[in-house]
Design an enzyme around this catalytic site. Structure first.
Site, short mmCIF file in Angstrom:
data_model
loop_
_atom_site.label_atom_id
_atom_site.label_comp_id
_atom_site.label_asym_id
_atom_site.label_seq_id
_atom_site.Cartn_x
_atom_site.Cartn_y
_atom_site.Cartn_z
N ASP A 1 0.85 -1.19 0.00
CA ASP A 1 0.00 0.00 0.00
C ASP A 1 0.88 1.24 0.00
O ASP A 1 2.09 1.16 0.22
CB ASP A 1 -0.92 0.00 1.23
N LYS A 2 0.24 2.37 -0.26
CA LYS A 2 0.91 3.67 -0.26
C LYS A 2 0.03 4.64 0.52
O LYS A 2 -1.20 4.56 0.47
CB LYS A 2 1.11 4.13 -1.70
N HIS A 3 0.67 5.53 1.25
CA HIS A 3 -0.07 6.57 1.98
C HIS A 3 0.59 7.91 1.72
O HIS A 3 1.81 7.99 1.60
CB HIS A 3 -0.05 6.27 3.49
N SER A 4 -0.21 8.97 1.62
CA SER A 4 0.32 10.32 1.45
C SER A 4 -0.13 11.18 2.62
O SER A 4 -1.26 11.03 3.11
CB SER A 4 -0.18 10.92 0.14
N THR B 1 -8.61 11.49 -1.44
CA THR B 1 -8.73 10.49 -2.52
C THR B 1 -10.18 10.02 -2.68
O THR B 1 -10.68 9.86 -3.80
CB THR B 1 -7.80 9.30 -2.22
N ARG C 1 -7.84 15.50 17.29
CA ARG C 1 -6.58 16.14 16.88
C ARG C 1 -6.85 17.35 16.00
O ARG C 1 -6.19 18.38 16.10
CB ARG C 1 -5.70 15.15 16.11
N SER D 1 -1.34 6.93 13.82
CA SER D 1 -2.57 6.98 13.02
C SER D 1 -2.37 6.28 11.67
O SER D 1 -3.19 5.44 11.26
CB SER D 1 -2.98 8.44 12.80
N LYS E 1 -3.67 1.93 10.81
CA LYS E 1 -4.56 1.56 9.70
C LYS E 1 -3.88 0.57 8.76
O LYS E 1 -4.52 -0.32 8.20
CB LYS E 1 -5.00 2.82 8.95
N LYS E 2 -2.57 0.71 8.59
CA LYS E 2 -1.84 -0.20 7.71
C LYS E 2 -1.61 -1.55 8.38
O LYS E 2 -1.55 -2.58 7.70
CB LYS E 2 -0.51 0.42 7.28
#
Length: 460
Positions: free
Chosen positions: A90-93, A130, A178, A193, A197-198
């Site tokens: 996976d990828k996260h930004s 997204t 937050r 955070s 999730k990952k």
């Protein structure tokens, strides 16, 4: 008796005091706090106080790991067939302006044989989400059960979905608080955070795009590097290979900003075209994942492999399959993925008014500031101020010039898509001030990816 009434060691007030004064929290204390979140026994004021104490005093890697694990365990984990063991990536930004990378990268990785269970977010403030972009496509559903996610990965290889109540509910509580307590930029809280999730996705490899610059959470590369190192370090403790890419976010990524327009630009990229900076970042991030996951022998080979999936139509085919599997009518999905740009515009939300602004003087484009552009679009209806607010998917802008290009006075440089009838003088001024010209010669801009921080196992 609720935790709010306790005063002895291990009580919530005692933990807040301990962290406030700079002491280290024990594993049992962190787990007790997270359990109180999920059970509703911690007051909102106490949650805010704990978040601020963590923001001011920080957490070491061990504390951050414990917090990440406790958040991940607050809900259910996704379960996959054993055969997928080494394929889950996976990828996260951390959020940017014009960042439509996920729309292209997920199907491109699926075309390379990966399984990509992408749990994405919505936009809040000036950054676009997204999920909001994908919802510009009529019928697309971001709500999928764990069982549906597994079916999507089985048949398509990727999905892009929202965070559900079943997955990491404690993080959802912290995330919302937050945002209203000025603790969004806390390194341990961001790390926990993202990685919680990952962790529930049971990934083998993750790449995080950590943005820095005027329109990012972090203003400079040094601060972004601190987060990157925390993500890589805690990821290693969790058994996830995490790489972090440090990328600039001063000017928008690509040429389009706004939900429907960004879908169009993502489709161009899926066809092997699109803006150079966007394709470069997608292939670098995807290539890094393939290399780290052992599906490419080198980073260079990974980049080439990912690029080939964009050029040969494989990634576009996976994107069409994902659209259909997530609720888009098959004739619409097919028309979007095989129609001309003009045909696509009739299928996606289109604003009733378009307005072009012209360069006030001659010069070379040094920068196009992303933040004021995003702020104007936000005010025009492309963003939300609080969770749940509706968006205008047709509002957006197109950049008609590129960084490093020489302009004559009067050259159109931006086209704004809006509800009309015209932009206000204040919006005109704010947009015009975002275009930064210099007297220098034309130049080739630097790639936005400045540094790749690798997991310990890939060093040396």
């Amino acid at each position: 008796m609720a935790a709010t009434q306790q005063t002895g060691p291990g009580s919530i007030p005692e933990m807040i005091k301990k962290k406030r004064d700079g002491a280290r929290l024990e594993e049992a204390e962190i787990r007790s706090f997270v359990q109180g979140l999920t059970e509703g026994t911690v007051q909102e004021a106490q949650i805010g106080a704990m978040l601020m104490a963590i923001r001011l005093q920080g957490m070491d890697l061990g504390e951050t790991e414990t917090l990440t694990r406790a958040l991940a365990e607050s809900g259910q984990h996704l379960q996959w067939p054993e055969a997928w063991g080494g394929l889950l990536v996976d990828k996260h930004s951390t959020g940017g302006v014009g960042d439509k990378v996920s729309l292209v990268l997920a199907p491109a990785l699926a075309a390379c044989g990966c399984k990509v269970p992408m749990i994405s977010g919505r936009g809040l403030g000036h950054t676009g989400g997204t999920l909001d972009k994908l919802e510009a496509i009529p019928g697309f559903s971001v709500v999928q059960s764990p069982e549906q996610i597994q079916e999507l990965l089985e048949h398509v290889g990727c999905c892009i979905v929202g965070q559900s109540q079943e997955l990491v509910p404690a993080d959802g509580i912290l995330y919302a608080i937050r945002d209203v307590t000025a603790t969004v930029d806390s390194l341990p809280l961001i790390t926990a955070s993202i990685l919680s999730k990952k962790a529930v996705e049971r990934l083998s490899t993750l790449v995080v795009d950590v943005k820095f610059g005027e329109a990012a959470i972090f203003p400079n590369q040094e601060r972004a590097r601190e987060l990157a190192q925390a993500l890589v370090g805690v990821g290693a403790r969790l058994g996830i290979r995490v790489a972090a890419a440090l990328t600039t976010m001063d000017s928008p990524l690509g040429h389009c900003v706004g939900h429907g327009l960004e879908v169009e630009e993502a489709l161009q990229c899926l066809e092997g075209g699109g803006p150079t900076d966007l394709r470069d970042l997608i292939t670098q991030l995807g290539g890094s994942l393939l290399w780290l996951n052992g599906q490419a022998a080198t980073l260079t080979q990974g980049v080439a492999q990912l690029g080939a999936m964009l050029d040969n139509g494989s990634a576009l085919g996976r994107f069409q399959a994902m659209l259909e599997a997530q609720g888009v009518a098959s004739d619409l999905a097919q028309a979007l993925c095989s129609g001309s740009p003009a045909q696509r515009q009739g299928l996606l939300p289109t604003a009733p008014f378009k307005e072009e602004l012209r360069a006030a003087s001659e010069g070379t484009v040094q920068m196009i500031q992303a933040l004021p552009l995003a702020q104007v679009l936000h005010e025009l209806g492309a963003g939300r101020n609080r969770a749940g607010e509706p968006l205008h998917h047709d509002v957006g802008l197109e950049l008609l010039v590129s960084i490093g290009q020489r302009l004559s006075a009067g050259t159109p440089w931006i086209r704004v898509h809006h509800k009309g009838p015209s932009l206000s003088p204040r919006h005109h001024q704010k947009l015009q001030e975002a275009l930064k010209l210099s007297d220098g010669a034309p130049f080739m801009p630097d790639p936005c990816l400045r540094e790749l921080i690798l997991p310990p196992s890939m060093k040396g």
